[in-house]
Design an enzyme around this catalytic site. Sequence first.
Site, PDB file in Angstrom:
ATOM      1  N   TYR A  35       0.879  -1.048  -0.192  1.00 18.84           N
ATOM      2  CA  TYR A  35      -0.082  -0.157  -0.089  1.00 18.84           C
ATOM      3  C   TYR A  35       1.032   0.979   0.236  1.00 18.84           C
ATOM      4  CZ  TYR A  35      -3.085   3.578   1.985  1.00 18.84           C
ATOM      5  OH  TYR A  35      -3.729   4.829   2.200  1.00 18.84           O
TER       6      TYR A  35
HETATM    7  N1  LIG Z   1      -8.419   6.536   5.999  1.00 21.55           N
HETATM    8  C1  LIG Z   1      -7.099   7.590   6.634  1.00 21.55           C
HETATM    9  O1  LIG Z   1      -7.060   7.011   7.327  1.00 21.55           O
HETATM   10  C2  LIG Z   1      -6.301   7.290   4.727  1.00 21.55           C
HETATM   11  C3  LIG Z   1      -5.058   7.325   5.385  1.00 21.55           C
HETATM   12  C4  LIG Z   1      -4.306   8.091   4.920  1.00 21.55           C
HETATM   13  C5  LIG Z   1      -4.802   7.959   3.307  1.00 21.55           C
HETATM   14  N2  LIG Z   1      -5.857   7.483   2.961  1.00 21.55           N
HETATM   15  C6  LIG Z   1      -6.350   7.485   1.783  1.00 21.55           C
HETATM   16  O2  LIG Z   1      -7.507   8.566   1.573  1.00 21.55           O
HETATM   17  C7  LIG Z   1      -8.548   7.968   0.263  1.00 21.55           C
HETATM   18  C8  LIG Z   1      -9.816   7.631   0.464  1.00 21.55           C
HETATM   19  O3  LIG Z   1      -9.627   7.408   1.757  1.00 21.55           O
HETATM   20  P1  LIG Z   1     -11.225   6.126   2.472  1.00 21.55           P
HETATM   21  O4  LIG Z   1     -10.554   5.617   3.676  1.00 21.55           O
HETATM   22  O5  LIG Z   1     -12.038   7.254   2.529  1.00 21.55           O
HETATM   23  O6  LIG Z   1     -10.914   5.258   1.183  1.00 21.55           O
HETATM   24  P2  LIG Z   1     -12.834   4.368   1.246  1.00 21.55           P
HETATM   25  O7  LIG Z   1     -12.091   3.070   0.575  1.00 21.55           O
HETATM   26  O8  LIG Z   1     -13.731   4.561   2.643  1.00 21.55           O
HETATM   27  O9  LIG Z   1     -12.572   5.482  -0.522  1.00 21.55           O
HETATM   28  C9  LIG Z   1     -11.598   5.337  -1.166  1.00 21.55           C
HETATM   29  C10 LIG Z   1     -13.392   4.846  -2.565  1.00 21.55           C
HETATM   30  O10 LIG Z   1     -12.638   4.786  -3.433  1.00 21.55           O
HETATM   31  C11 LIG Z   1     -12.966   3.752  -4.988  1.00 21.55           C
HETATM   32  N3  LIG Z   1     -12.322   3.568  -5.558  1.00 21.55           N
HETATM   33  C12 LIG Z   1     -11.304   2.140  -5.311  1.00 21.55           C
HETATM   34  N4  LIG Z   1     -10.909   2.433  -6.426  1.00 21.55           N
HETATM   35  C13 LIG Z   1     -11.697   2.801  -7.897  1.00 21.55           C
HETATM   36  C14 LIG Z   1     -11.052   3.049  -9.068  1.00 21.55           C
HETATM   37  N5  LIG Z   1     -10.482   2.471  -9.675  1.00 21.55           N
HETATM   38  N6  LIG Z   1     -12.058   4.128  -9.826  1.00 21.55           N
HETATM   39  C15 LIG Z   1     -12.941   4.705  -8.845  1.00 21.55           C
HETATM   40  N7  LIG Z   1     -13.585   4.306  -7.648  1.00 21.55           N
HETATM   41  C16 LIG Z   1     -12.000   3.746  -6.908  1.00 21.55           C
HETATM   42  C17 LIG Z   1     -13.886   2.836  -3.823  1.00 21.55           C
HETATM   43  O11 LIG Z   1     -14.691   2.488  -4.250  1.00 21.55           O
HETATM   44  C18 LIG Z   1     -13.748   3.785  -2.123  1.00 21.55           C
HETATM   45  O12 LIG Z   1     -15.176   3.919  -1.937  1.00 21.55           O
HETATM   46  C19 LIG Z   1      -7.452   6.817  -0.407  1.00 21.55           C
HETATM   47  O13 LIG Z   1      -7.105   7.036  -1.317  1.00 21.55           O
HETATM   48  C20 LIG Z   1      -6.918   5.936   1.099  1.00 21.55           C
HETATM   49  O14 LIG Z   1      -5.787   5.087   0.620  1.00 21.55           O
HETATM   50  C21 LIG Z   1      -6.478   7.448   4.212  1.00 21.55           C
END
Ligand SMILES: NC(=O)c1ccc[n+]([C@@H]2O[C@H](COP(=O)([O-])OP(=O)(O)OC[C@H]3O[C@@H](n4cnc5c(N)ncnc54)[C@H](O)[C@@H]3O)[C@@H](O)[C@H]2O)c1
Length: 310
Positions: free
Chosen positions: A145
Site C-alpha cells: 500500500y
Molecule cells: N482513511 C485514512 O485514514 C487514510 C489515510 C491516508 C490516506 N488515505 C487515502 O485517502 C483516500 C480515501 O480513503 P478512505 O479511507 O475514504 O477509503 P475508502 O475505501 O472509504 O474510499 C475510497 C473509494 O475509492 C473508490 N475507488 C477505488 N478504486 C477506484 C477506481 N478504480 N475507480 C473509482 N473509484 C475507486 C472506492 O470504491 C472507495 O469508495 C484513499 O486514497 C486512501 O488511500 C486514507
Amino acid sequence: MRVVVTGAAGFIGSHLVLALVAAGHDVLAVDAPARNASPAAVAGNIAVLARAGVPLTECDLATDDLGPLADAEVVLHLAGRPGVRASWGPGQADAERDNVTATGRLLAACARSRPRFVLASSSSVYGEAARPSAEHDGLDPRSPYATSKVEAERLVQRAVAEGMPAVVLRYFSVYGPRQRPDMAFHRFIEAALDGSPAPLYGDGGQRRSFTFVGDVVDATIRAAHAPLPAGTVLNVGHPVTAGLHEALDRIGALLGTPSPTVPKDPAPGDVTCTWADTGRTGRLLGWTARTGLDDGLARQIAWHRERVRV
Ligand SMILES: NC(=O)c1ccc[n+]([C@@H]2O[C@H](COP(=O)([O-])OP(=O)(O)OC[C@H]3O[C@@H](n4cnc5c(N)ncnc54)[C@H](O)[C@@H]3O)[C@@H](O)[C@H]2O)c1
C-alpha cells in the site's frame, strides 16, 4: 467552482462531497462502488449522498473513459484502495490497480485541461517515525500500500513537470463518522457495542497522529483554493499522537463499557509510530487539526449508535 471528487462514495470522499455541496460548489461525485472493499460501507455512503440529493457518477478510473472528468477546475483525487494490512498477497494487485494505474489514467485524462489536482496520499510513505515526519524527509514505504502511494506521488510530480498544477496531501489515520470498517476505531467501537471482540494487532503500543475527518476535509478544500506552488506536498495530520491503548481507554470511558479485544500478531508493514509535522501545512494553508480525540471519538460513537439502532 466545478469540482470532481473521486472516491466520493468512500469514507473521506463522502464527507468531502457533502462539505463542497454545502459551500455551493458544482460537484461531480465519482466512484466505482464495486472497487470499495466493503459493500456495506459503500452502500451506506451512497445512501447518505442520495439523501443529500447528490447523485453518484459510476466510473472505474482504471478502465473507463475519463474524458467527462477532465473539464473541471479542480480534481480532488481520493479514489483508491486503502489499508496497509489488506495490501499484502492478492491485495497488492488491487493497490497497484486502484492507487497507481487509476491515478496515472486520471492524470493523463487531465493533461490538456490542467485542473488544480489534489492527490490523497498517506503518512505510510514515511515508514517508522521517531520524531514528527516533515514533507522533505526521506520516504520508507513498508507495505505494498505504502509503495503504491509513493508511486502515485511520483506520477503526480511527473505531471507537475509537464505543467499540471497538482499538489499532494499526506493524510494521517483518519477517523470519524462512517470510518471504514477495517479501521481500528470502527472495530473497537463496534466491539464495545455488540460484545464480540475486535482484533488488536501487535501490543497495542502503536502511536498515530489520529485526525478527525472534518479537519481532513477542511485541509483538502483549502488545498483546492490556495495558491500553492505546483508539486507542493503537505501533511494533513494531528500534531499530537495517541496510542492504541489510550484510544481504547477513551472509547471505553465514552461508552461506559470496555471494548473486548483479541490479540493478533503484529500486521506486517504496520509501523509503531506515525507522527505529523504540520508546520508547512500551517504556513501554506493556515490549517491545523482542531478536533481533539475525545470530541472526535464522541462524534464517531454517536454515528455507530445511530447505525446500530437503525
Ligand atoms: N482513511 C485514512 O485514514 C487514510 C489515510 C491516508 C490516506 N488515505 C487515502 O485517502 C483516500 C480515501 O480513503 P478512505 O479511507 O475514504 O477509503 P475508502 O475505501 O472509504 O474510499 C475510497 C473509494 O475509492 C473508490 N475507488 C477505488 N478504486 C477506484 C477506481 N478504480 N475507480 C473509482 N473509484 C475507486 C472506492 O470504491 C472507495 O469508495 C484513499 O486514497 C486512501 O488511500 C486514507
